[in-house]
Design an enzyme around this catalytic site. Sequence first.
Site, PDB file in Angstrom:
ATOM      1  N   LYS A 138      -4.140   3.614   9.377  1.00  0.00           N
ATOM      2  CA  LYS A 138      -4.247   2.311   9.117  1.00  0.00           C
ATOM      3  C   LYS A 138      -3.474   0.999   9.620  1.00  0.00           C
ATOM      4  O   LYS A 138      -2.483   1.532   9.867  1.00  0.00           O
ATOM      5  CB  LYS A 138      -4.435   1.968   7.309  1.00  0.00           C
TER       6      LYS A 138
ATOM      7  N   TYR B 132     -16.434  -0.404   2.816  1.00  0.00           N
ATOM      8  CA  TYR B 132     -16.104  -0.172   1.918  1.00  0.00           C
ATOM      9  C   TYR B 132     -16.744  -0.936   0.640  1.00  0.00           C
ATOM     10  O   TYR B 132     -16.029  -1.152  -0.070  1.00  0.00           O
ATOM     11  CB  TYR B 132     -14.439  -0.821   1.881  1.00  0.00           C
TER      12      TYR B 132
ATOM     13  N   ASN C 285      -1.866   3.036   2.479  1.00  0.00           N
ATOM     14  CA  ASN C 285      -1.514   4.530   1.891  1.00  0.00           C
ATOM     15  C   ASN C 285      -2.461   5.529   3.221  1.00  0.00           C
ATOM     16  O   ASN C 285      -2.262   6.744   3.510  1.00  0.00           O
ATOM     17  CB  ASN C 285      -2.850   5.239   0.853  1.00  0.00           C
TER      18      ASN C 285
ATOM     19  N   HIS D  29      -7.285   6.629   6.266  1.00  0.00           N
ATOM     20  CA  HIS D  29      -8.413   7.206   5.106  1.00  0.00           C
ATOM     21  C   HIS D  29      -8.439   8.874   6.147  1.00  0.00           C
ATOM     22  O   HIS D  29      -8.396   9.180   6.873  1.00  0.00           O
ATOM     23  CB  HIS D  29      -9.371   5.851   5.617  1.00  0.00           C
TER      24      HIS D  29
ATOM     25  N   GLU E  61     -19.850   7.703   8.838  1.00  0.00           N
ATOM     26  CA  GLU E  61     -18.654   6.913   8.407  1.00  0.00           C
ATOM     27  C   GLU E  61     -18.386   7.057  10.358  1.00  0.00           C
ATOM     28  O   GLU E  61     -18.129   5.708  11.236  1.00  0.00           O
ATOM     29  CB  GLU E  61     -17.475   7.149   8.119  1.00  0.00           C
TER      30      GLU E  61
HETATM   31  P1  CMP Z   1      -9.527   4.457   1.155  1.00  0.00           P
HETATM   32  O1  CMP Z   1      -9.244   6.850   1.496  1.00  0.00           O
HETATM   33  O2  CMP Z   1      -9.199   4.821   2.691  1.00  0.00           O
HETATM   34  O3  CMP Z   1     -10.182   4.671   0.000  1.00  0.00           O
HETATM   35  C1  CMP Z   1     -10.586   3.825  -0.726  1.00  0.00           C
HETATM   36  C2  CMP Z   1      -9.088   3.011  -0.815  1.00  0.00           C
HETATM   37  O4  CMP Z   1      -8.893   1.665  -1.880  1.00  0.00           O
HETATM   38  C3  CMP Z   1      -8.599   4.157  -0.554  1.00  0.00           C
HETATM   39  O5  CMP Z   1      -8.131   4.632   0.713  1.00  0.00           O
HETATM   40  C4  CMP Z   1      -7.315   2.778  -0.745  1.00  0.00           C
HETATM   41  O6  CMP Z   1      -6.611   2.156  -0.243  1.00  0.00           O
HETATM   42  C5  CMP Z   1      -7.144   1.781  -1.904  1.00  0.00           C
HETATM   43  N1  CMP Z   1      -7.496   2.145  -3.205  1.00  0.00           N
HETATM   44  C6  CMP Z   1      -7.567   3.053  -3.740  1.00  0.00           C
HETATM   45  N2  CMP Z   1      -7.918   2.795  -5.021  1.00  0.00           N
HETATM   46  C7  CMP Z   1      -6.932   1.916  -5.229  1.00  0.00           C
HETATM   47  C8  CMP Z   1      -5.677   1.465  -6.257  1.00  0.00           C
HETATM   48  N3  CMP Z   1      -6.419   1.447  -7.926  1.00  0.00           N
HETATM   49  N4  CMP Z   1      -5.565   0.217  -5.701  1.00  0.00           N
HETATM   50  C9  CMP Z   1      -5.219  -0.287  -5.146  1.00  0.00           C
HETATM   51  N5  CMP Z   1      -6.178   0.269  -3.582  1.00  0.00           N
HETATM   52  C10 CMP Z   1      -6.508   0.661  -3.481  1.00  0.00           C
END
Ligand code: CMP
Length: 150
Positions: free
Chosen positions: A11, A51, A114, A117, A128
């Site tokens: 990311k 998303y 984070n 993904h 995806e």
């Molecule tokens: P990802 O695995 O890319 O899939 C969905 C994304 O939403 C996740 O990683 C996080 O980056 C984001 N996400 C999930 N839960 C939360 C949350 N409670 N607050 C903010 N972002 C979130």
Amino acid sequence: MAGNITFTMIKPGAVHNEYIGPILAKINEAGFRIVAMKFTKLRTKQAEVFYSVHSERPFYRDLVKFMTSGPIVVAILEKPNAVDEYRKLIGSTDPEKAEEGTIRKMFAESVQLNAVHGSDSNENAIIESDFFFSKSERFSKDGEVYEVAP
Ligand code: CMP
């Protein structure tokens, strides 16, 4: 071949922090083979569609904004039981809950920033992967184009 691939994105935050190399090293050490890879940037519409499953969640607009804020690395990874194996390698969505040694524990800043993904199911791994890569952009171990009918 179903079950042997997963899809990942490094990311914008992790790209900005120069973590592409260290994250790819972890992926390599864990025994994943790179089937396809590119360095790209999501447009807003693309991030919204990617998303869309989260469109009703309170974090959706922020997630789309973040995911379009800079370049990302997208890749298809191959390994037996790839989805589960990769989810183990990256750790919990929230880095504070991720196990020591996982990619998110090492490189993520928060639940939103984070680092990576990873697909959550075999079905989503295919959806995806198809979102970003044509069949002619995928390569088998012997360097031949992957799964293209003769
Ligand atoms: P990802 O695995 O890319 O899939 C969905 C994304 O939403 C996740 O990683 C996080 O980056 C984001 N996400 C999930 N839960 C939360 C949350 N409670 N607050 C903010 N972002 C979130």
